[in-house]
Write an enzyme that holds these catalytic residues in place. Structure first.
Site, PDB file in Angstrom:
ATOM      1  N   HIS A 164       0.848  -1.208   0.000  1.00 20.65           N
ATOM      2  CA  HIS A 164       0.000   0.000   0.000  1.00 20.65           C
ATOM      3  C   HIS A 164       0.883   1.257   0.000  1.00 20.65           C
ATOM      4  O   HIS A 164       0.846   2.059   0.945  1.00 20.65           O
ATOM      5  CB  HIS A 164      -0.852  -0.088   1.277  1.00 20.65           C
ATOM      6  N   GLU A 268      -0.894   1.425  -5.215  1.00 22.21           N
ATOM      7  CA  GLU A 268      -0.681   0.187  -4.464  1.00 22.21           C
ATOM      8  C   GLU A 268      -0.775  -1.010  -5.395  1.00 22.21           C
ATOM      9  O   GLU A 268      -1.726  -1.107  -6.189  1.00 22.21           O
ATOM     10  CB  GLU A 268      -1.745   0.084  -3.375  1.00 22.21           C
TER      11      GLU A 268
HETATM   12  O1  TA6 Z   1      -6.002   2.067  -0.320  1.00 25.67           O
HETATM   13  C1  TA6 Z   1      -7.198   2.701  -0.247  1.00 25.67           C
HETATM   14  C2  TA6 Z   1      -7.858   2.439   1.085  1.00 25.67           C
HETATM   15  O2  TA6 Z   1      -8.508   1.204   1.104  1.00 25.67           O
HETATM   16  C3  TA6 Z   1      -8.784   3.617   1.340  1.00 25.67           C
HETATM   17  O3  TA6 Z   1     -10.135   3.205   1.297  1.00 25.67           O
HETATM   18  C4  TA6 Z   1      -8.361   4.128   2.704  1.00 25.67           C
HETATM   19  O4  TA6 Z   1      -9.144   3.530   3.699  1.00 25.67           O
HETATM   20  C5  TA6 Z   1      -6.898   3.711   2.755  1.00 25.67           C
HETATM   21  O5  TA6 Z   1      -6.896   2.426   2.167  1.00 25.67           O
HETATM   22  C6  TA6 Z   1      -6.262   3.772   4.113  1.00 25.67           C
HETATM   23  O6  TA6 Z   1      -6.750   2.758   4.927  1.00 25.67           O
HETATM   24  P1  TA6 Z   1      -6.246   2.741   6.460  1.00 25.67           P
HETATM   25  O7  TA6 Z   1      -6.907   1.538   7.068  1.00 25.67           O
HETATM   26  O8  TA6 Z   1      -4.756   2.644   6.430  1.00 25.67           O
HETATM   27  O9  TA6 Z   1      -6.685   4.054   7.047  1.00 25.67           O
END
Ligand code: TA6
Length: 296
Positions: A164, A268
């Site tokens: 990510h 990601e």
């Molecule tokens: O990567 C996108 C995502 O799924 C968004 O929906 C947002 O929630 C982000 O990840 C961050 O997630 P986190 O659980 O690290 O706050």
């Protein structure tokens, strides 16, 4: 925590932020930090270049909490689990203490770190106990990260995964992302969730949160403000997620500065939603991402 005894001279293990164990790599080629907590690559910069990764100034550095920035390691589910269970978003790997299995310096000066995670009672209760995960991080003129999942059990299982990655950009309103033109995506915020990217690069004028599907494409982040492009190459990945929280979502995140949305973008590489993986007993599957930057 099992640690190798001898480290190359370019690698130091010591307490990082929050006292969490951190491997610091400082070689002629590049500098990087890898926390054993979440096997989390928190920073990377090739010698003579700007840092490639974004890290929130408000990130938590404490057990059980994910670090906000760098490369959170998502496994064994992406986002909210698809069965709707009340479990932490993005799985448990980024919240777990990984063990450093080996640290070595290659002849060309690159440093390779291998980290390992095995099931424990908490993770087995959330998922299953039939897997082992290894994560190889190679730090040099490029940053390569390989997540390897092995099915150690007697039955197949399904999982999602992603690296990510938070990239540092000059101003998200000025960048463009190429490589996903014409690709189908699932949006977490648009009314009609399933759409197809038009023939143009992705630009940002609002929150954007999309899982692009069935794509093995290399993506490029064109950043005129930093006079660079960042190349995101991947193997073993069918999904690319693109996310920027924009103003309102940034304000809602306690571990993210209100104005930090301008200086980051997530691209990601993984396997999520329609691209959920199935792994049979004894099988080993690897997701590999290589990051590098070039002057514009
Ligand atoms: O990567 C996108 C995502 O799924 C968004 O929906 C947002 O929630 C982000 O990840 C961050 O997630 P986190 O659980 O690290 O706050």
């Amino acid at each position: 925590m099992s640690l190798p005894n001898d480290f190359p001279s370019s690698v130091r293990l010591g307490p990082g932020q929050g006292g969490l164990p951190r491997l610091e790599i400082d070689s002629p080629l590049a500098r990087a930090e890898i926390y054993l907590h979440g096997a989390h690559v928190v920073s990377y910069a090739k010698t003579g270049e700007k840092p490639l990764l974004f890290l929130s100034e408000k990130s938590y550095f404490q057990g059980g909490q994910p670090i906000r920035g760098g490369v959170p390691l998502i496994f064994p589910w992406f986002g909210p689990r698809q069965d709707g269970a009340d479990v932490p978003a993005h799985g448990f790997a980024r919240r777990s203490a990984w063990a450093a299995e080996s640290v070595r310096e290659e002849d060309d000066g690159t440093v390779q770190v291998v980290l390992r995670l095995k099931p424990d009672p908490m993770t087995s209760a959330l998922f299953n106990d039939s897997w082992v995960a290894r994560y190889r991080v190679t730090v040099g003129n490029e940053l390569t990260m390989e997540l390897e999942v092995t099915n150690t059990g007697s039955a197949p299982f399904r999982y999602e995964e992603a690296l990510h990655t938070y990239f540092s950009v000059s101003d998200v309103r000025e960048i463009a992302i190429t490589g996903l033109e014409g690709t189908e995506y699932l949006s977490a915020i648009e009314e009609v969730p399933r759409k197809r990217q038009n023939g143009k690069p992705i630009r940002f004028e609002h929150e954007l949160d999309r899982v692009y599907l069935n794509t093995e494409a290399t993506c490029v982040i064109e950043d005129p403000g930093f006079e660079r492009r960042i190349i995101v190459e991947k193997q073993g990945s069918q999904s690319t997620v693109v996310w920027n929280p924009w103003i309102d979502k940034a304000r809602q995140m306690a571990d993210f500065g209100d104005d930090e949305w301008m200086r980051m973008v997530c691209v990601e590489s993984g396997n999520a939603r329609d691209n959920t993986k199935e792994i049979i007993p004894g099988e080993r599957q690897t997701l590999c991402v290589t990051l590098r930057s070039e002057a514009l």
